[in-house]
Write a protein that holds these residues in place. Structure first.
Motif, PDB file in Angstrom:
ATOM      1  N   SER A   1      38.574  38.005   7.288  1.00 22.08           N
ATOM      2  CA  SER A   1      39.505  37.781   6.182  1.00 22.08           C
ATOM      3  C   SER A   1      40.572  38.876   6.180  1.00 22.08           C
ATOM      4  O   SER A   1      40.346  39.987   6.656  1.00 22.08           O
ATOM      5  N   LYS A   2      41.706  38.541   5.617  1.00 20.66           N
ATOM      6  CA  LYS A   2      42.852  39.451   5.634  1.00 20.66           C
ATOM      7  C   LYS A   2      42.543  40.793   4.963  1.00 20.66           C
ATOM      8  O   LYS A   2      42.907  41.847   5.461  1.00 20.66           O
ATOM      9  N   ASN A   3      41.843  40.763   3.839  1.00 19.73           N
ATOM     10  CA  ASN A   3      41.608  41.996   3.079  1.00 19.73           C
ATOM     11  C   ASN A   3      40.164  42.502   3.158  1.00 19.73           C
ATOM     12  O   ASN A   3      39.742  43.291   2.321  1.00 19.73           O
ATOM     13  N   LYS A   4      39.401  42.050   4.151  1.00 20.23           N
ATOM     14  CA  LYS A   4      38.000  42.458   4.333  1.00 20.23           C
ATOM     15  C   LYS A   4      37.160  42.186   3.091  1.00 20.23           C
ATOM     16  O   LYS A   4      36.319  42.981   2.709  1.00 20.23           O
ATOM     17  N   ALA A   5      37.367  41.044   2.463  1.00 23.71           N
ATOM     18  CA  ALA A   5      36.685  40.749   1.201  1.00 23.71           C
ATOM     19  C   ALA A   5      35.494  39.789   1.348  1.00 23.71           C
ATOM     20  O   ALA A   5      34.827  39.490   0.369  1.00 23.71           O
ATOM     21  N   ARG A   6      35.238  39.289   2.539  1.00 26.93           N
ATOM     22  CA  ARG A   6      34.124  38.353   2.717  1.00 26.93           C
ATOM     23  C   ARG A   6      32.812  39.050   2.391  1.00 26.93           C
ATOM     24  O   ARG A   6      32.571  40.177   2.802  1.00 26.93           O
ATOM     25  N   ARG A   7      31.947  38.360   1.650  1.00 27.87           N
ATOM     26  CA  ARG A   7      30.703  38.973   1.185  1.00 27.87           C
ATOM     27  C   ARG A   7      29.449  38.249   1.657  1.00 27.87           C
ATOM     28  O   ARG A   7      28.372  38.815   1.635  1.00 27.87           O
TER      29      ARG A   7
END
Length: 184
Positions: free
Chosen positions: A157-163
């Motif tokens: 993901s663009k903002n490293k937000a995948r959890r």
């Protein structure tokens, strides 16, 4: 077998063949036929005989990769002993890089061995080395935030937000649980 392909890289998906099933850690590569099924789900055309002959090498490689990825995903550092065991594995079978002419002008890197004739095994080794030697990719290697899940993924993901390894599996389960407790 219910293999999952959420890792974003073949070596991460290979590592993810160890997962939690009904509350306990389960090895999804129990036999050469399960490894064959994994390759079929990836739409790889690998002869069963090649997987059967090299099955124990695949299991050893998967365990080595799994240990290194788990180290980094949870501790942000790979245990030197795990890296040494991986290095011993590639030395034992003389797995080495081979530069091939590329299209249109850039060469590509592959791995080969005179002792193990398995392009899939060499491809997984290359994939693993690509992940652990690329700071950008390795920094994005994450564990699923569901405490009952051991799967890993490369967060693209663009903002490293995948959890979550998968929103439909773990993410939805956790969000539904939180919603339920808020509404009580």
């Amino acid at each position: 077998m219910n293999f999952v392909f959420v890792g974003g890289d073949v070596s991460v998906d290979f590592s993810n063949t160890i997962k939690i099933v009904n509350g306990s850690k389960t090895d999804l590569l129990a036999s050469p036929s399960s490894l064959y099924n994994w390759t079929q789900q990836l739409e790889l055309d690998i002869p069963y005989e090649s997987l059967d002959v090299n099955f124990q090498y695949f299991k050893s490689l998967r365990n080595l990769i799994h240990n290194c990825f788990q180290d980094f995903a949870y501790k942000r550092k790979i245990n030197k002993e795990h890296l040494n065991k991986f290095n011993d594995f590639i030395r034992q079978f003389d797995i080495h890089p081979n530069i091939l002419p590329g299209l249109p002008m850039f060469p590509s890197l592959s791995y080969e061995s005179k002792q193990i004739d398995s392009p899939l095994l060499h491809h997984i080794v290359k994939s693993f080395l690509d992940v652990i030697t690329d700071e950008y990719t390795l920094d994005r290697l994450k564990p699923c935030e569901n405490d009952e899940c051991v799967l890993l993924f490369v967060d693209k993901s663009k903002n490293k937000a995948r959890r979550w390894c998968s929103m439909t599996t773990c993410g939805n389960k956790i969000k539904a649980s939180r919603f339920y407790y808020r509404k009580r």
